[in-house]
Design a protein around this motif. Sequence first.
Motif: not given
Length: 102
Positions: A1-2, A80
């Motif tokens: 997950m960014s 994501d």
Amino acid sequence: MSLFAPKKSLGQNFLTSEAAVYKIVKAADIQAEENVEKNTQNKADLVLEIGPGKGVLTKALLAAGAHVIAVEKDHRLIEDLSVKFATEISEGQLTIIEGDAL
């Protein structure tokens, strides 16, 4: 997950409390497909989740056996979520819709 900052304009607050997630799923009283009586037309519960964010609640709802339709307005989160839940999406247990639930 960014990593990124929540957008105030979207009113974003990401759920992080495991206790809160547990209480929400328990209160929803999800009926998984394998728990539904045979010889009935009932299927697993269908849950509409508005703003799945990082997918914390989504993950718990899926684990409880729900079929989830998640509507996410923030395009930054769609990729994501799609990667994180690729299996559930391919199995038809999760549908992610990019858009405004209003």
